[in-house]
Every structure is written in C-alpha cells, then in structure tokens.
Design a protein around this motif. Structure first.
Motif, PDB file in Angstrom:
ATOM      1  N   GLN A  85      89.455  39.342   1.893  1.00 28.29           N
ATOM      2  CA  GLN A  85      90.168  40.515   1.912  1.00 28.29           C
ATOM      3  C   GLN A  85      91.088  40.560   2.974  1.00 28.29           C
ATOM      4  N   PHE A  89      95.240  40.728   2.677  1.00 29.97           N
ATOM      5  CA  PHE A  89      95.770  42.107   2.504  1.00 29.97           C
ATOM      6  C   PHE A  89      97.209  42.107   3.172  1.00 29.97           C
ATOM      7  N   ILE A  93     100.431  42.994   0.687  1.00 26.57           N
ATOM      8  CA  ILE A  93     101.291  44.190   1.190  1.00 26.57           C
ATOM      9  C   ILE A  93     102.789  43.815   1.133  1.00 26.57           C
ATOM     10  N   TYR A  96     103.918  43.356  -2.197  1.00 23.47           N
ATOM     11  CA  TYR A  96     104.088  44.679  -2.860  1.00 23.47           C
ATOM     12  C   TYR A  96     105.457  45.628  -2.402  1.00 23.47           C
ATOM     13  N   ILE A  97     105.611  45.432  -1.069  1.00 21.99           N
ATOM     14  CA  ILE A  97     106.777  46.020  -0.548  1.00 21.99           C
ATOM     15  C   ILE A  97     108.094  45.504  -0.951  1.00 21.99           C
ATOM     16  N   LYS A 292     102.865  39.669   6.197  1.00 19.80           N
ATOM     17  CA  LYS A 292     103.688  40.476   5.378  1.00 19.80           C
ATOM     18  C   LYS A 292     105.184  39.939   5.085  1.00 19.80           C
TER      19      LYS A 292
ATOM     20  N   THR B  75     100.489  55.449  -7.321  1.00 21.14           N
ATOM     21  CA  THR B  75     100.766  56.401  -5.945  1.00 21.14           C
ATOM     22  C   THR B  75     101.940  56.687  -5.739  1.00 21.14           C
ATOM     23  N   MET B  79     103.875  53.044   0.838  1.00 21.07           N
ATOM     24  CA  MET B  79     103.070  51.989   1.551  1.00 21.07           C
ATOM     25  C   MET B  79     103.798  51.190   2.461  1.00 21.07           C
ATOM     26  N   GLU B  80     104.794  51.548   2.724  1.00 16.59           N
ATOM     27  CA  GLU B  80     105.452  50.849   3.960  1.00 16.59           C
ATOM     28  C   GLU B  80     104.748  51.189   5.345  1.00 16.59           C
ATOM     29  N   GLU B  82     102.060  51.961   7.700  1.00 15.07           N
ATOM     30  CA  GLU B  82     100.819  50.931   7.936  1.00 15.07           C
ATOM     31  C   GLU B  82      99.529  52.063   7.819  1.00 15.07           C
ATOM     32  N   GLN B  85      98.707  52.121   4.338  1.00 15.73           N
ATOM     33  CA  GLN B  85      98.321  50.967   4.025  1.00 15.73           C
ATOM     34  C   GLN B  85      96.880  50.886   4.151  1.00 15.73           C
ATOM     35  N   LYS B  86      96.346  51.301   5.418  1.00 16.15           N
ATOM     36  CA  LYS B  86      94.992  51.329   5.576  1.00 16.15           C
ATOM     37  C   LYS B  86      94.217  52.461   4.925  1.00 16.15           C
ATOM     38  N   PHE B  89      93.888  50.837   1.288  1.00 12.38           N
ATOM     39  CA  PHE B  89      93.459  49.700   1.118  1.00 12.38           C
ATOM     40  C   PHE B  89      91.784  49.390   0.435  1.00 12.38           C
ATOM     41  N   TYR B  92      91.742  50.216  -3.136  1.00 11.97           N
ATOM     42  CA  TYR B  92      92.482  49.457  -3.906  1.00 11.97           C
ATOM     43  C   TYR B  92      91.404  48.230  -4.297  1.00 11.97           C
ATOM     44  N   ILE B  93      90.818  47.714  -3.173  1.00 10.97           N
ATOM     45  CA  ILE B  93      89.707  46.563  -3.072  1.00 10.97           C
ATOM     46  C   ILE B  93      88.514  47.017  -4.228  1.00 10.97           C
ATOM     47  N   LYS B 292      85.585  52.042  -1.193  1.00  9.54           N
ATOM     48  CA  LYS B 292      85.314  50.982  -2.258  1.00  9.54           C
ATOM     49  C   LYS B 292      84.710  51.495  -3.560  1.00  9.54           C
TER      50      LYS B 292
END
Lengths: 329, 329
Positions: A85, A89, A93, A96-97, A292, B75, B79-80, B82, B85-86, B89, B92-93, B292
């Motif tokens: 993962q 990851f 990302i 995706y972006i 990325k 969503t 997502m740009e 960070e 993203q965290k 994440f 999503y997983i 998760k």
DNA sequence: CTGAAAGCGCTTACAG
DNA sequence: CTGAAAGCGCTTACAG
C-alpha cells in the motif's frame, strides 16, 4: 440481475407523452443553440425527471459517445499488504491528481490471477500498469491487441511495442559515483537483490558503467528479503566501508548486522540506498520520492495515447539524492 | 470523438462470415452447457479475434447485463492537499480491499464543484461518499433520486433517508470519562473546533452525557486551525490540567502553548484527542485508527443495498483508546 | 450447431 | 419546436 431497475428517459417520455428524443435533449443539457425545446415541454420534462427520480446512465451515454475519460490503474500486487500500500500510494495519488487535471476518471483495479475479472480493465479506455508481476499473460494479450497501456517502470514485452515511463537512474547514479570519487572511496560493496526486472537491471547497468568510468572497484553480494548472511557475505561486509543497496528493505538486515558488530552507520560504515524513501530509509542516504510525479507522467502519456497526440518528450522523471547520516557530503 | 475505433464483434463476424451472435457466444466465454459452437467455428473466431486484436467493450456488456459490480468513492475534498490524502488513504484502502472481496471494482471520483462531472458517478451502480463538504446540492439530488449512496460518518439530509456508517463514539468516550473518574479528575477543559458536522455533534453530545453521568465539570473553548489563543483561553488552559480535544491538529497549537509556558505534557498537563491517529498524534492519547474497517463497512453496506440484501447489523465501528504519554492509566 | 431479431439506455443527424 | 429512426457494442432468448 435487473434488481435495480432505474428510471430511464423512456419512462419520463411515457409519463408526459413526449418523445424520448426530446427528453434526452433536455436531460443531457443539450438545449440551446441549434437545439431548441419549448419552455413548456422543458419544464414538464424537468418536473417529471425530478418526480420520478431520474438518474442518467453513463454507461449508455458513453457507449454512444465513445467517451475516453475513464482510465484505469491496474496492478496484480496484493494491496492487503501494508508495505505494498505504501509503495503504491504516491503513484496512485499522482495518477489521480493528474487525471483530475486532464478530466479523466480513474478506476483502480487490482484483481489477481483471474482473467475474467482482469479483463474488466476494458471498461476503461486505457490503463496504467503498476507493479512488477511478471507472469501476466492477459496483460500481454491486452498489449498485443493495442489496448492503450502505459507501464510504470521500464517494461519490455517480447514482440510488442510498450509504452512506459520511469525514473532517470543515470543521472542520480552518476551523482553517487562522483561523490564517491570526491570522497576518495575506491572500493565499494554492491548489495544486490535477486530481482531481475528491467528497472533493477538498469540500475545495475549504470553502476557498472559509472564504476568503470570513475575507476571504482565493485564487489557484490546478493541479499534478499528473507536472507541470512553467510560467512562470505559477512566478511565482505566487514571488508568494505561503503555499501550500495538495491532495495530499501535490505537496510533492515544491514542495520542488524551493524548492531551485532557494534558498527555505526555514518561513522564506521557508509552507504546509499538506490531507491526512494517510500518505506522510510531512516538514516540512509537515498533518493527523493518522485512517485507522484511518475504517476502523473504516466497519466499524461496515457492521455496522449488515447487522444492520438504526440507523447510528451519527458519519459523519465529525474531523481535527486537526499543526503543523510549514512553518506553525507 | 471516435478516434480510437476498436475491433468489435461485428468486425470479426464479417471477417470470417459467421453471425455476430456466435462470435459473442465464443468471446464472452459462454460456450459449454446449453450453448454449443462447433470446434471449427470456435477456432476460426478465436483466431480472427487474436489476429484483428479484439478487446471486449465492457461498457456495452454492462449496459446489456446491468452489472452491479462498479461502485465509486466520491469526495469533494481537495486531494492535492497532502493532509487530506493522509486523512482519506485508509478509508480508500478499506473500500478497495473489501470491494475486491465482494467482486466490486472501485472508481475514485473527486470532482469539485462541477455538476456535469460529478454526475459521472452514475457510471457506477452506487457510491460511497467520503468527506465533509456541506454544500453539495448534486449529491443531495442523487440521494433524493434513490441513487444508492452510503455516507462515511453520520450524515443527515433533510427529507431523505440516508445510509451511513460511522465510528462508535459512545463507548470510547465513556471509556475516557471512566478513566478520568478513576484518576479522580473532576474538572476538564473541552477544546472544541467550530465544525458543526454530525460526527462532531455526536462526540460533543457524548461528552456532555458522560460528564453529567460521572459528575465531571466541563469548561470549554474553541480553537480552530488558524486560531491564536486569547487571554481568556490561555487562562482557562492554565487553570485546567486535563484537555479534551476535538481535532488532531489542535494539538499543534496546544503543544506550542506548552512550550511557551514551560509545561510538559504527561507531567504538568494531560489530555486526550478525540480522533484517531491518522495524522500522527505524537504523545497524545487518542483512539486507534479504524479507517480501513470503516471503509470496508461502508462497502459492505453499499453492496447490500445494491443487491437488495438486508443491511449488516453493524453500522458503527468500535474504537479503542491508545494510551500514550498525554494520559496513561 | 447457427443466426435473425430484439433490446440494454442513450444520442444525434434528419425530416417534418 | 418535436419526433421517428438508426446506431453505439454487446447478449440472449428463440427459431431453425
């Protein structure tokens, strides 16, 4: 399987006695310009659509319009594994972006060893392949059949012209050897893994090339994930002061070797890991994480392939060394 | 737009003078059982498919079969960023892995403020909504129209019955207050954020409930992301020894307050963050990361909705306190 | 064993 | 302004 029968354009047309062509025009937002619909009809349609709960079926829409905006990212790797993962990851990302920037939707597919389901990749117009699985006959089949595919990491498939993007190992490995020379290190131990995939071959090739160029002697041993060190390996490690590692997880084995022998990294022994910091390199000098960027570049390539544009000149993402305790200049 | 004209079943049928119905039977792997095709025809079809480079069009296949195996995760969050993203994440997983178990493919959609593109969610049969954006009229429209939707985190939309899954705050907050009582703490400072979404309301409700139950006095202040502390706030913070935080990022402000006042967390002051460790809580006691599990649960719910099965009994994911230096028992 | 036909939900010239 | 018709690529009873 028709459990979820949803309201269609037909249903609305029937409801208010208007042709479904007209309904389509209104509901797809095409009215205006050449396409005119009376205010009254339009309102009736809108009202009925609201009342019946119409939700457009994009599958059908895309079938008609051969829309290219859905791509997928595909891998065989086991995403239940936390390390994997982490490994993926940042690529994801990046895809995706960049996808969002280019107006692409992204389908993440990860179906292992199941031809029927991996072929679901053809829901999308093209795919980005991530991961190192070698035995993927159905991917080869897709590639052979000219399904638009971009690999992340150099990837050759016999008899097929593949598109791929990757890291630029040449420059960063040249930087490594220049620093070695400047530090007057004449002899190093190259700690390889037994991975035989193209990216690792590339790294090893550049190590060979630059070590010759700078006249630095390279001895090597192989350490894999589950390796225990042999006597010969231990002797070589004691004998050398600088280690070049293929893979990040080798550092765990090395670190424990240091501990056993009361050696200190950055003082008694030095080294560089030839990977980026996706799994926490700790005190080890490694290169910066450009995953990325790589994901984004792959997406751009796929976009160009899909739209028959010229590919970007850039195919390799440059890397920089991040100097840490294990080898500082 | 028909740039990428691909080989179709028709092309193959024409190539070898066989009906496209037969081609379909062979290429969709349906032969066997009732559906029989002569070995000779089959081989001709396979050969031509290979030679011409046939790739099935799953859009068309799904249109015919109304396949429910594509879901999306949606969503509006950027997502740009960070941090975001965290934040997302692990959800999503969780969705991805559970999706794989249930045979669902997952489309990750993140299209901001663009009705046309957000409606692309209808490419899929249903969606999981993650994020806290409140002003999402098109999502409300989807919900109203009975498009299968599962929200992550309690979410109420006026006049609509929403499906959602969330964390079980009750038990873990009760655990917090029990520990406070056991430690004989009679007075705490509740550091709220001004977030007014349902999950935060829930947490505050339980804080109120259990503080009353255990007879613990609660004072409160509001600290937001960009807050600087007022004199009153500082005084309250000096006055109290135990802080209960709404949000993880408040701890940064608190930590710097500690530094300014030479206070040590876990010695002079104590506290608990009422969030999980998605952004590294450091020395703060917080609860365990179950994102998760929450993503997986949302996926399961959506799967049941799509297939008209009864929803799982479980709707809330339990949480556990992870005791760290800021409050240890 | 093979094929003609209807249809999935939608769009788009085209004719009226 | 409105609608009949063809068609996107595929599947599936059904008839032969």
């Amino acid at each position: 399987m028709k459990i979820n029968k949803r309201v269609t354009i037909q249903d609305i047309a029937n409801e208010i006695n208007v042709s479904y062509a007209t309904v389509s025009k209104v509901l797809s937002g095409k009215v205006g310009g050449n396409i005119r619909v009376s205010e009254k009809t339009k309102n009736k349609i809108l009202e009925a659509s609201e009342r019946l709960g119409y939700v457009p079926n994009h599958m059908a829409r895309n079938l008609k319009n051969s829309n290219l905006s859905l791509i997928s990212v595909f891998t065989y790797e086991n995403m239940e594994n936390e390390e994997i993962q982490k490994e993926f990851f940042d690529f994801y990302i990046g895809v995706y972006i960049q996808g969002e920037k280019l107006g692409l939707d992204v389908l993440f597919l990860n179906t292992r060893k199941n031809i029927a389901s991996s072929s679901r990749v053809t829901l999308s117009s093209g795919a980005i392949m991530i991961g190192i699985e070698r035995d993927d006959s159905d991917i080869k089949a897709l590639a052979k059949r000219n399904f638009p595919l971009v690999f992340v990491g150099r990837r050759e498939i016999e008899g097929i012209q593949t598109s791929w993007v990757g890291f630029n190992y040449e420059i960063v490995i040249s930087e490594i050897f220049e620093s070695l020379m400047r530090k007057n290190i004449k002899k190093i131990l190259f700690i390889k893994s037994s991975s035989q995939t193209e990216p690792y071959d590339d790294k090893r090739r550049f190590v060979e090339y630059f070590s010759n160029l700078y006249n630095i002697e390279v001895d090597s041993i192989i350490i894999d994930r589950d390796s225990t060190l042999s006597e010969i390996q231990i002797n070589k490690m004691l004998d050398n002061d600088f280690y070049l590692l293929d893979r990040i997880w080798q550092s765990i084995i090395i670190d424990s070797f240091f501990k056993d022998n009361s050696l200190i990294l950055g003082k008694d022994k030095y080294g560089i890991i030839m990977e980026d910091d996706w799994l926490n390199c700790g005190k080890w000098t490694c290169w910066n994480n450009q995953r990325k960027e790589l994901g984004a570049l792959a997406t751009e390539h796929l976009f160009c392939i899909l739209n028959k544009k010229d590919l970007p000149n850039k195919k390799l993402v440059p890397l920089k060394l991040i100097y840490k305790e294990s080898f500082n200049i």
